[in-house]
Design a protein around this motif. Structure first.
Motif: not given
Ligand code: GCU
Length: 681
Positions: A156-158, A165-167, A284-286, A323-325, A384-386, A390-392, A525-527
């Motif tokens: 949850h990106w709560d 976020e992106r909800g 962790v997102k670092a 690994a989203f860096v 695996m991160e799906f 539906q952000e995009y 906004h990515h819409y």
């Molecule tokens: C995307 C998204 C961000 C989010 C990021 C992430 O870039 O737009 O809102 O924080 O992914 O996965 O960390």
């Protein structure tokens, strides 16, 4: 009124008379022995489920006298189950698996739901009820099921202020203000829905984390949620902001090699486990998109992850390190950066660290080739991160069934150990013999009455759980189950809705980013469309960086003569993708800058093909609208109207995408829209 709250758990009476009769005969009596909180849920579920499906009150008993019995339990907890033997079969399905069997014993006909744990019994119960919901024959059951992936986790990106976020489905479910005292029924309904599809973990908080959640005030609230979720087998995880020792610990640094920092995290972890003895661990997102991390102190991702892992390991917790860096200051192609940073770290992580990798190398685009890290880190279990939300892909209003997209990635061949080294085998741990395995899905759930904004968004939550349990299920099969449970078992409705769903993701790709285009959406906004986006603080946040349109052509050259991101894949994959003639057209502009006049497989030029694809996307949405309109008498008015309205929005948006993209790209191609196609306005 029909508000969609019940998801796929409607338990309407079985409409097929023959099937109903079979069920009524075989389920004369229901016996569940044992009394744990989880078994209590099993009993309630059978009572509600059978009550609705069979249309008559069903009592759940401790022992029975009738001839045809539904029996649920474990060998340890139920003498009746034990008497049936089943030892070997049960051993084979493991701690969460179950058996659904038709078995004769002592002159009785048993329909058995047996497992090694109460949670396994619960999972088996939901599977069994699904058979009835979808009106399957249950006369000769011989089901053995166990999860292919060990951890099946919603992310949850709560945020703590309840924004998501992106909800796109309202606010966060977690009502921090009323916690820990007030347990909203919705928490239980959420946990129940997750259990019904085998989801066994939930990260409550945003990856862009707030360290406050690690303070005692919030940990008490988290504890209340964990207690509510526990009987459903749902473990709680939190995101850990790397700078927490500074922000809430009054330390001067968060350097992972600093003894005071290590000690702080150790104490923090001990505190958490005092509250929540089965706490799952940290996500962790670092050092990504402005988040703090070990690199702020000249340390590596492994230094950071291992420090947290050492704190968690005595308690059995894990670290999921993302690994989203990517960094704007790195002059290299953004698609290459995760691989460049993480591949060299393979083998340096602690045993309880998993590296969490998005399905593709950019960012949850409608279509991406699989991420090159899959197969490239054999010594590290990869999550695996799906993205379920539906952000995009049109956010809360577009119908996009994501199973085909998830399957496309899972079935991609990395060739890491030769042919057949699919991404699925990397993720389930079988390719490299990892016992730890995990799939994460960024949730699309919020406080909307129907949970997901779009009624069809529910199918994507459902799909994630089903695929995390068994990635070999087909998209059609999952859609079939979901439609029957969510709408009805009427054959015409099933086949038409399934058709809509199966084509919907490709429709989105066509009207947004056909032929391998990516990241050309509106700023921030990515819409909607925004292929013209440029001059932003970071080049890799613009659109022109990704599509590279010029008077010669379109697309990002990622071959040897370009960024050479292709070199991050196995030689067999490179061989297919490096030549525009053999590269699948769906990835063409991802890897190649192609001349406007270049002929494609259809015989059309790139420019013409682009025009056709955008048009095809709009046409698919039009077809969905027509199909749906024809189903008006078979769907309740409320959901029917909502979907119709959303399809209208989707149709308008599809045109908006075509108009914006074709008119913009035309300024480079300088070519006319092919005759016969509607002109963009
Ligand atoms: C995307 C998204 C961000 C989010 C990021 C992430 O870039 O737009 O809102 O924080 O992914 O996965 O960390």
């Amino acid at each position: 009124a029909e508000d969609g709250y019940q998801l796929w758990q409607r338990y309407n009476q079985v409409t097929n008379k023959g099937q109903l009769k079979q069920y009524q005969q075989l389920l004369e009596e229901v016996v569940v022995q044992g009394n744990s909180p989880t078994l209590q849920i099993v009993k309630d579920e059978l009572q509600t489920g059978l009550g609705g499906l069979l249309g008559k009150t069903t009592a759940v008993k401790e022992s029975g006298g009738k001839k045809n019995v539904l029996l649920a339990g474990t060998r340890n907890g139920s003498a009746l189950v034990k008497a049936l033997g089943l030892e070997e079969d049960l051993k084979a399905v493991g701690p969460e698996g179950y058996l659904l069997l038709s078995q004769k014993a002592n002159g009785k006909n048993y329909t058995v739901i047996a497992a090694n744990s109460d949670l396994g019994v619960l999972y088996g119960t939901f599977h069994f009820l699904r058979l009835l919901q979808t009106q399957q024959d249950i006369q000769r059951l011989a089901v053995k099921s166990s999860p292919k992936t060990k951890l099946r986790i919603l992310n949850h990106w709560d945020n703590l202020d309840r924004t998501v976020e992106r909800g796109y489905a309202g606010f966060s479910l977690w009502d921090w203000h009323k916690l820990p005292d007030y347990i909203d029924q919705r928490y239980l309904d959420y946990a129940r829905a997750n259990a019904s599809i085998g989801i066994n973990g939930t990260v409550l908080t945003n990856v862009n984390a707030n360290s406050l959640v690690l303070t005692p005030e919030y940990l008490k609230k988290v504890t209340a949620l964990a207690n509510a979720f526990r009987p459903y087998g749902l473990k709680v995880y939190l995101t850990a902001r790397f700078s927490s020792p500074i922000e809430i610990g009054k330390l001067k640094t968060a350097d992972p090699l600093d003894p005071a920092v290590k000690a702080w995290w150790q104490k923090k972890v001990e505190e958490i486990y005092q509250y929540i003895p089965d706490f799952g661990g940290f996500l962790v997102k670092a050092n990504s998109e402005g988040q703090p991390g070990p690199q702020n102190y000249g340390r590596t991702h492994a230094d950071g992850a291992n420090m947290l892992a050492d704190a968690l390991s005595p308690k059995g917790g894990i670290v999921m390190w993302r690994a989203f860096v990517y960094d704007n200051n790195v002059p290299d192609d953004r698609a290459k950066q995760a691989y460049s940073e993480f591949k060299p770290l393979d083998g340096t992580f602690r045993k309880n660290v998993m590296v969490q990798v998005k399905n593709g190398a950019i960012d949850f685009q409608p279509r991406e080739p699989f991420h090159p890290l899959f197969g490239a880190m054999p010594k590290t279990p990869l999550v695996m991160e799906f993205q379920i939300t539906q952000e995009y892909l049109g956010q809360g209003t577009h119908l996009a069934y994501l199973a085909p997209m998830f399957k496309e990635t899972l079935e991609s061949d990395t060739y890491a150990q030769g042919k057949g080294s699919t991404v699925a085998k990397v993720v389930d741990g079988s390719l490299n013999g990892h016992s730890l395995s995990a799939m994460a899905g960024v949730a699309n759930i919020g406080t909307d009455r129907n949970w997901t904004s779009h009624p069809f968004g529910q199918a994507n939550w459902y799909t994630f759980g089903r695929l995390a349990w068994d990635h070999s299920l087909s998209s059609e099969q999952i859609a079939d189950e979901w439609i029957r449970m969510t709408f009805s078992n009427e054959p015409k409705l099933i086949s038409e809705v399934k058709n809509m769903m199966m084509g919907s993701r490709e429709a989105v790709v066509n009207y947004m980013t056909p032929l391998g285009l990516h990241h050309i959406m509106g700023w921030s906004h990515h819409y909607g469309p925004g292929p013209w986006i440029k001059d932003k603080p970071r080049a890799d946040w613009t659109s022109v960086y990704f599509h590279r349109a010029d008077e010669k052509g379109l697309g990002f050259n990622r071959t040897k003569t370009g960024s050479n991101a292709l070199a991050q894949y196995a030689p067999e994959v490179q061989a297919q993708w490096q030549d525009p003639a053999t590269c699948p057209e769906k990835y063409l502009l991802w890897f190649h800058h192609v001349a406007w006049d270049q002929k494609l497989a259809s015989g059309r030029t790139l420019w013409d093909e682009l025009c056709y694809k955008y048009t095809a996307g709009i046409d698919s949405v039009k077809a969905m609208q027509q199909t749906w309109a024809g189903l008006a008498s078979q769907v309740d008015p409320e959901r029917h109207k909502q979907v119709s309205t959303f399809l209208k929005i989707q149709h308008d948006d599809a045109k908006w995408w075509r108009d914006a993209c074709l008119l913009y790209f035309q300024t480079f191609s300088k070519k006319p829209i092919p005759a016969g196609l509607e002109k963009p306005e």
